[in-house]
Design a protein around this motif. Structure first.
Motif, PDB file in Angstrom:
ATOM      1  N   ALA A   1     -89.959  21.666 -19.925  1.00  8.02           N
ATOM      2  CA  ALA A   1     -90.862  20.606 -20.392  1.00  8.02           C
ATOM      3  C   ALA A   1     -92.096  21.206 -21.060  1.00  8.02           C
ATOM      4  CB  ALA A   1     -91.271  19.713 -19.222  1.00  8.02           C
ATOM      5  N   ARG A   2     -92.659  22.244 -20.457  1.00  8.21           N
ATOM      6  CA  ARG A   2     -93.846  22.891 -21.035  1.00  8.21           C
ATOM      7  C   ARG A   2     -93.541  23.458 -22.422  1.00  8.21           C
ATOM      8  NH1 ARG A   2     -94.997  27.754 -21.757  1.00  8.21           N
ATOM      9  NH2 ARG A   2     -93.424  28.557 -20.352  1.00  8.21           N
ATOM     10  N   ARG A   3     -92.395  24.123 -22.561  1.00  6.53           N
ATOM     11  CA  ARG A   3     -92.012  24.701 -23.862  1.00  6.53           C
ATOM     12  C   ARG A   3     -91.748  23.624 -24.908  1.00  6.53           C
ATOM     13  NH1 ARG A   3     -88.403  27.755 -20.834  1.00  6.53           N
ATOM     14  NH2 ARG A   3     -86.741  26.553 -21.775  1.00  6.53           N
ATOM     15  N   GLU A   4     -91.120  22.539 -24.490  1.00  3.80           N
ATOM     16  CA  GLU A   4     -90.726  21.490 -25.422  1.00  3.80           C
ATOM     17  C   GLU A   4     -91.864  20.542 -25.782  1.00  3.80           C
ATOM     18  OE1 GLU A   4     -87.914  21.223 -26.999  1.00  3.80           O
ATOM     19  OE2 GLU A   4     -86.910  22.851 -25.950  1.00  3.80           O
ATOM     20  N   LEU A   5     -92.926  20.538 -25.005  1.00  7.13           N
ATOM     21  CA  LEU A   5     -94.009  19.576 -25.180  1.00  7.13           C
ATOM     22  C   LEU A   5     -94.582  19.586 -26.597  1.00  7.13           C
ATOM     23  CD1 LEU A   5     -95.471  17.441 -23.588  1.00  7.13           C
ATOM     24  CD2 LEU A   5     -97.156  19.140 -22.937  1.00  7.13           C
ATOM     25  N   GLU A   6     -94.708  20.743 -27.190  1.00 11.07           N
ATOM     26  CA  GLU A   6     -95.304  20.855 -28.525  1.00 11.07           C
ATOM     27  C   GLU A   6     -94.422  20.285 -29.636  1.00 11.07           C
ATOM     28  OE1 GLU A   6     -98.412  21.884 -29.336  1.00 11.07           O
ATOM     29  OE2 GLU A   6     -98.703  21.873 -27.161  1.00 11.07           O
ATOM     30  N   HIS A   7     -93.115  20.551 -29.592  1.00 14.63           N
ATOM     31  CA  HIS A   7     -92.258  20.167 -30.722  1.00 14.63           C
ATOM     32  C   HIS A   7     -91.176  19.139 -30.399  1.00 14.63           C
ATOM     33  CE1 HIS A   7     -90.155  23.544 -28.843  1.00 14.63           C
ATOM     34  NE2 HIS A   7     -89.048  23.079 -29.379  1.00 14.63           N
ATOM     35  N   ASP A   8     -90.949  18.833 -29.141  1.00 13.56           N
ATOM     36  CA  ASP A   8     -89.928  17.837 -28.802  1.00 13.56           C
ATOM     37  C   ASP A   8     -90.360  17.108 -27.535  1.00 13.56           C
ATOM     38  OD1 ASP A   8     -87.696  16.290 -28.388  1.00 13.56           O
ATOM     39  OD2 ASP A   8     -86.261  17.949 -28.537  1.00 13.56           O
ATOM     40  N   ARG A   9     -91.252  16.146 -27.723  1.00  6.88           N
ATOM     41  CA  ARG A   9     -91.836  15.430 -26.584  1.00  6.88           C
ATOM     42  C   ARG A   9     -90.768  14.675 -25.781  1.00  6.88           C
ATOM     43  NH1 ARG A   9     -97.195  15.471 -26.456  1.00  6.88           N
ATOM     44  NH2 ARG A   9     -97.453  13.555 -25.271  1.00  6.88           N
ATOM     45  N   ASP A  10     -89.731  14.184 -26.455  1.00  4.27           N
ATOM     46  CA  ASP A  10     -88.695  13.438 -25.746  1.00  4.27           C
ATOM     47  C   ASP A  10     -87.878  14.353 -24.836  1.00  4.27           C
ATOM     48  OD1 ASP A  10     -89.333  10.883 -26.805  1.00  4.27           O
ATOM     49  OD2 ASP A  10     -88.462  11.544 -28.703  1.00  4.27           O
ATOM     50  N   ALA A  11     -87.580  15.571 -25.298  1.00  4.23           N
ATOM     51  CA  ALA A  11     -86.881  16.530 -24.444  1.00  4.23           C
ATOM     52  C   ALA A  11     -87.767  16.909 -23.268  1.00  4.23           C
ATOM     53  CB  ALA A  11     -86.478  17.766 -25.241  1.00  4.23           C
ATOM     54  N   ALA A  12     -89.068  17.070 -23.516  1.00  3.86           N
ATOM     55  CA  ALA A  12     -90.010  17.372 -22.435  1.00  3.86           C
ATOM     56  C   ALA A  12     -90.032  16.233 -21.424  1.00  3.86           C
ATOM     57  CB  ALA A  12     -91.409  17.614 -23.001  1.00  3.86           C
ATOM     58  N   LYS A  13     -90.053  14.997 -21.912  1.00  5.86           N
ATOM     59  CA  LYS A  13     -90.068  13.833 -21.024  1.00  5.86           C
ATOM     60  C   LYS A  13     -88.788  13.775 -20.198  1.00  5.86           C
ATOM     61  CE  LYS A  13     -90.498   8.818 -20.994  1.00  5.86           C
ATOM     62  NZ  LYS A  13     -90.603   7.599 -21.780  1.00  5.86           N
ATOM     63  N   ALA A  14     -87.643  14.047 -20.825  1.00  6.14           N
ATOM     64  CA  ALA A  14     -86.372  14.032 -20.092  1.00  6.14           C
ATOM     65  C   ALA A  14     -86.374  15.078 -18.979  1.00  6.14           C
ATOM     66  CB  ALA A  14     -85.209  14.281 -21.053  1.00  6.14           C
ATOM     67  N   SER A  15     -86.919  16.254 -19.246  1.00  8.34           N
ATOM     68  CA  SER A  15     -87.002  17.295 -18.220  1.00  8.34           C
ATOM     69  C   SER A  15     -87.910  16.859 -17.077  1.00  8.34           C
ATOM     70  CB  SER A  15     -87.521  18.604 -18.820  1.00  8.34           C
ATOM     71  OG  SER A  15     -86.587  19.142 -19.707  1.00  8.34           O
ATOM     72  N   LEU A  16     -89.026  16.224 -17.409  1.00 10.20           N
ATOM     73  CA  LEU A  16     -89.950  15.766 -16.372  1.00 10.20           C
ATOM     74  C   LEU A  16     -89.343  14.653 -15.522  1.00 10.20           C
ATOM     75  CD1 LEU A  16     -93.298  15.803 -18.372  1.00 10.20           C
ATOM     76  CD2 LEU A  16     -92.612  17.361 -16.540  1.00 10.20           C
ATOM     77  N   VAL A  17     -88.599  13.745 -16.153  1.00  8.33           N
ATOM     78  CA  VAL A  17     -87.938  12.666 -15.407  1.00  8.33           C
ATOM     79  C   VAL A  17     -86.911  13.242 -14.442  1.00  8.33           C
ATOM     80  CG1 VAL A  17     -86.345  10.717 -15.655  1.00  8.33           C
ATOM     81  CG2 VAL A  17     -88.371  10.859 -17.096  1.00  8.33           C
ATOM     82  N   THR A  18     -86.121  14.205 -14.916  1.00  4.23           N
ATOM     83  CA  THR A  18     -85.121  14.832 -14.051  1.00  4.23           C
ATOM     84  C   THR A  18     -85.791  15.557 -12.896  1.00  4.23           C
ATOM     85  OG1 THR A  18     -83.638  15.084 -15.941  1.00  4.23           O
ATOM     86  CG2 THR A  18     -83.164  16.427 -13.991  1.00  4.23           C
ATOM     87  N   ALA A  19     -86.861  16.289 -13.184  1.00  6.26           N
ATOM     88  CA  ALA A  19     -87.598  16.996 -12.132  1.00  6.26           C
ATOM     89  C   ALA A  19     -88.141  16.002 -11.102  1.00  6.26           C
ATOM     90  CB  ALA A  19     -88.737  17.818 -12.738  1.00  6.26           C
ATOM     91  N   SER A  20     -88.644  14.880 -11.579  1.00  5.89           N
ATOM     92  CA  SER A  20     -89.169  13.857 -10.683  1.00  5.89           C
ATOM     93  C   SER A  20     -88.084  13.309  -9.764  1.00  5.89           C
ATOM     94  CB  SER A  20     -89.789  12.729 -11.512  1.00  5.89           C
ATOM     95  OG  SER A  20     -90.195  11.675 -10.681  1.00  5.89           O
ATOM     96  N   HIS A  21     -86.883  13.041 -10.326  1.00  8.93           N
ATOM     97  CA  HIS A  21     -85.774  12.537  -9.511  1.00  8.93           C
ATOM     98  C   HIS A  21     -85.389  13.555  -8.439  1.00  8.93           C
ATOM     99  CE1 HIS A  21     -85.108   8.905 -11.702  1.00  8.93           C
ATOM    100  NE2 HIS A  21     -84.653   9.490 -12.795  1.00  8.93           N
ATOM    101  N   ILE A  22     -85.306  14.816  -8.822  1.00  8.10           N
ATOM    102  CA  ILE A  22     -84.929  15.859  -7.866  1.00  8.10           C
ATOM    103  C   ILE A  22     -85.976  15.962  -6.761  1.00  8.10           C
ATOM    104  CG2 ILE A  22     -84.641  18.354  -7.562  1.00  8.10           C
ATOM    105  CD1 ILE A  22     -83.368  18.392 -10.360  1.00  8.10           C
ATOM    106  N   LEU A  23     -87.241  15.969  -7.151  1.00  4.77           N
ATOM    107  CA  LEU A  23     -88.312  16.089  -6.172  1.00  4.77           C
ATOM    108  C   LEU A  23     -88.326  14.897  -5.213  1.00  4.77           C
ATOM    109  CD1 LEU A  23     -90.657  17.758  -5.139  1.00  4.77           C
ATOM    110  CD2 LEU A  23     -92.118  16.636  -6.833  1.00  4.77           C
ATOM    111  N   GLN A  24     -88.169  13.679  -5.740  1.00  2.00           N
ATOM    112  CA  GLN A  24     -88.158  12.492  -4.879  1.00  2.00           C
ATOM    113  C   GLN A  24     -86.984  12.531  -3.909  1.00  2.00           C
ATOM    114  OE1 GLN A  24     -90.556  10.170  -4.660  1.00  2.00           O
ATOM    115  NE2 GLN A  24     -89.440   9.366  -2.910  1.00  2.00           N
TER     116      GLN A  24
END
Length: 190
Positions: free
Chosen positions: A34-57
């Protein structure tokens, strides 16, 4: 990355430590992506963050026992395994018997417990995940809608369009066009 979730819930402290390290490594990888993708692909970054959130929950619920199957739904480890299975198999037909096997429950029992745990039927959840993946692909690639539809498990473009319109109130071509996303489908009328 999600292979470790294919085993039953850990019963010993060694297994719990292994589970923790697997979850921690998965989260670290997703957050780094997500950190790497944040600059050039915000949607890929968001998808990574959503997946991380699901795993953490799911891990929090597993550790606290808050979503134990004795309370009516599936155990957290079952939810994590089923979600991972669905996400890695969206491109093919997903049967209830496959999902119930992943969760180690009978199909009827699994269907009832899945709905209790997630608030929707397994079929509705799979359709939602397919639509989410289709949205992601429409935003991140120039693939035609017909190829996107097949790659996320819809039978054809018309099937994608019908369910997309029900969910979002407009055609996928129009949705894509409104966001200025390049693609073969954007040059044709919706």
């Amino acid at each position: 990355m999600m292979q470790g979730f294919e085993t039953a819930a850990p019963e010993s402290s060694v297994a719990a430590d292994q589970q923790f390290h697997l979850v921690a490594n998965s989260l670290a990888t997703l957050l780094d992506t997500a950190r790497r993708e944040l600059e050039h692909d915000r949607d890929a970054a968001k998808a990574s963050l959503v997946t991380a959130s699901h795993i953490l929950q799911a891990e929090i619920e597993r550790c606290s026992g808050a979503n134990d199957s004795s309370r009516g739904g599936l155990a957290a480890w079952q939810i994590v395994r089923v979600r991972a299975y669905i996400d890695s198999n969206l491109h093919r037909t997903i049967h209830i018997r496959d999902l119930s096997g992943v969760a180690r429950r009978s199909p009827a029992h699994f269907s009832r417990k899945f709905k209790l745990a997630l608030g929707v039927s397994p079929h509705a959840y799979v359709v939602r995940r397919r639509l989410e993946r289709a949205c992601h692909l429409m935003m991140t690639s120039a693939e035609p809608l017909s190829e996107i539809a097949l790659s996320v498990g819809f039978s054809d473009q018309a099937h994608l369009c019908r369910l997309f319109r029900q969910a979002f109130g407009q055609s996928p071509a129009r949705w894509r066009r409104e966001r200025g996303i390049p693609g073969e489908a954007t040059s044709r009328a919706a």
